[in-house]
Design an enzyme around this catalytic site. Structure first.
Site, PDB file in Angstrom:
ATOM      1  CE1 TYR A  14     -11.667 -12.362   4.642  1.00  0.00           C
ATOM      2  CE2 TYR A  14     -10.953 -10.117   5.069  1.00  0.00           C
ATOM      3  CZ  TYR A  14     -10.825 -11.301   4.374  1.00  0.00           C
ATOM      4  OH  TYR A  14      -9.851 -11.447   3.411  1.00  0.00           O
TER       5      TYR A  14
ATOM      6  N   GLY B 243      -1.464  -0.425  14.066  1.00  0.00           N
ATOM      7  CA  GLY B 243      -0.825  -0.764  12.806  1.00  0.00           C
ATOM      8  C   GLY B 243      -1.363   0.075  11.663  1.00  0.00           C
TER       9      GLY B 243
ATOM     10  CG  ASP C 232      -8.647  -0.106   2.967  1.00  0.00           C
ATOM     11  OD1 ASP C 232      -9.445  -0.963   2.518  1.00  0.00           O
ATOM     12  OD2 ASP C 232      -7.411  -0.250   2.962  1.00  0.00           O
TER      13      ASP C 232
ATOM     14  CB  ALA D 133      -4.502   1.801  13.916  1.00  0.00           C
TER      15      ALA D 133
ATOM     16  NE  ARG E  34       3.407  -0.610  15.823  1.00  0.00           N
ATOM     17  CZ  ARG E  34       3.282  -0.831  14.534  1.00  0.00           C
ATOM     18  NH1 ARG E  34       2.924   0.160  13.737  1.00  0.00           N
ATOM     19  NH2 ARG E  34       3.523  -2.016  14.009  1.00  0.00           N
TER      20      ARG E  34
ATOM     21  CE  LYS F  77      -4.103  -2.059   2.123  1.00  0.00           C
ATOM     22  NZ  LYS F  77      -5.120  -1.956   3.207  1.00  0.00           N
TER      23      LYS F  77
ATOM     24  CG  ASN G 253      -7.541   0.370  -0.962  1.00  0.00           C
ATOM     25  OD1 ASN G 253      -7.734   1.475  -1.482  1.00  0.00           O
ATOM     26  ND2 ASN G 253      -8.535  -0.399  -0.546  1.00  0.00           N
TER      27      ASN G 253
ATOM     28  N   GLY H 261     -15.559  -7.286   9.589  1.00  0.00           N
ATOM     29  CA  GLY H 261     -14.579  -7.088   8.541  1.00  0.00           C
ATOM     30  C   GLY H 261     -15.126  -7.310   7.144  1.00  0.00           C
TER      31      GLY H 261
END
Length: 279
Positions: free
Chosen positions: A221, A134, A109, A137, A161, A72, A93, A242
């Site tokens: 998902y 990540g 997304d 997020a 993070r 991405k 994406n 998801g």
């Protein structure tokens, strides 16, 4: 607008690993519903090193690409244009090849998350919590910039993070506060909880679901439901899954690549449900 140089149109999803991807199921269901018999959609396992060579081998029949991790961000230098949405999180994406041969990157997304929430009646919340820090997020933060009026608390495992998520908050104009993962059970009392962690990571939180939970958006998902989502539903809370996200972002991809609007959301959703049930 897609390439008009050929009567045959190709699209595909790229990433590594890629065998698990439901994108071919969703896109092919859309083509069938729309009567696009001259369209095909495949999957190719491609990593960052192989991405430039893959692009070089594409002919005029290519209309678009879906990209998953780890591509991405790696794709961005290969593009002629990147949408403001994609640039806001440094993640593409979706790539659409235009009639004049340009490669345009987008991110479905973020609007896909917003659309999935709105489908479940979530137009605006006063505050929210994110589990994890990540790549997903940051997209969740971007989506929350459109639906959350107040503070977003992000639960993370490391100071690095935490710093990254605060930086994303400043960039996206979202009021972000970070908290330690050890206190993640507190997140479950928020009006909207977005779980962006890998499979199994949030399972231990299932026992902490409050008696009257609000809304959980779990981006996983497969497997579904997660332990957290199952417990949430058992206590009467609203759950966005998801597959909801995957379908809504794929709808936008189909529309951008084919130029056909609206894409058949329900046919795509049912195809995804059948594919997951068969696993």
């Amino acid at each position: 607008m897609t390439s008009g140089a050929t009567d045959v149109h190709r699209a595909a999803v790229l990433g590594k690993p890629i065998a698990h991807s439901l994108s071919p199921v969703l896109h092919r269901a859309a083509y069938a519903e729309l009567g696009l018999d001259d369209w095909s959609y495949d999957r190719f396992e491609v990593d960052e090193a192989g991405l430039p060579g893959f692009f070089e081998g594409l002919g005029p029949e290519w209309a678009g690409l879906s990209l998953t991790m780890p591509l991405k961000r790696a794709v961005m230098p290969l593009l002629d244009e990147v949408s403001a949405t994609a640039a806001s999180v440094d993640a593409v994406n979706t790539v659409v090849f235009t009639e004049d041969g340009r490669k345009v990157g987008d991110n479905t997304d973020i609007p896909g998350m917003v659309a999935a929430l709105r489908e479940h009646g979530i137009e605006e919340v006063e505050s929210a919590a994110i589990l994890g820090a990540g790549a997903t997020a940051s997209s969740a933060l971007a989506a929350l910039s459109r639906v959350c009026a107040g503070e977003v608390v992000v639960y993370v495992r490391s100071a690095a993070r935490a710093a990254e998520m605060r930086e994303w908050g400043e960039r996206l104009d979202v009021a972000v506060r970070t908290a330690d993962w050890a206190d993640a059970a507190e997140a479950l009392r928020a009006p909207l909880v977005i779980a962006t962690t890998p499979a199994g990571t949030a399972d231990a939180l299932a026992t902490a679901v409050p008696e009257r939970p609000a809304t959980l958006f779990d981006v996983l998902y497969d497997p579904w439901p997660t332990e957290l989502a199952a417990r949430w539903s058992m206590f009467g809370g609203a759950v966005v899954g998801g597959l909801d996200l995957l379908v809504h972002q794929a709808v936008l991809q189909v529309e951008r690549m084919t130029g056909r609007t609206p894409a058949p959301l329900e046919a795509m959703r049912h195809a995804g449900e059948r594919a997951l049930a068969a696993r």
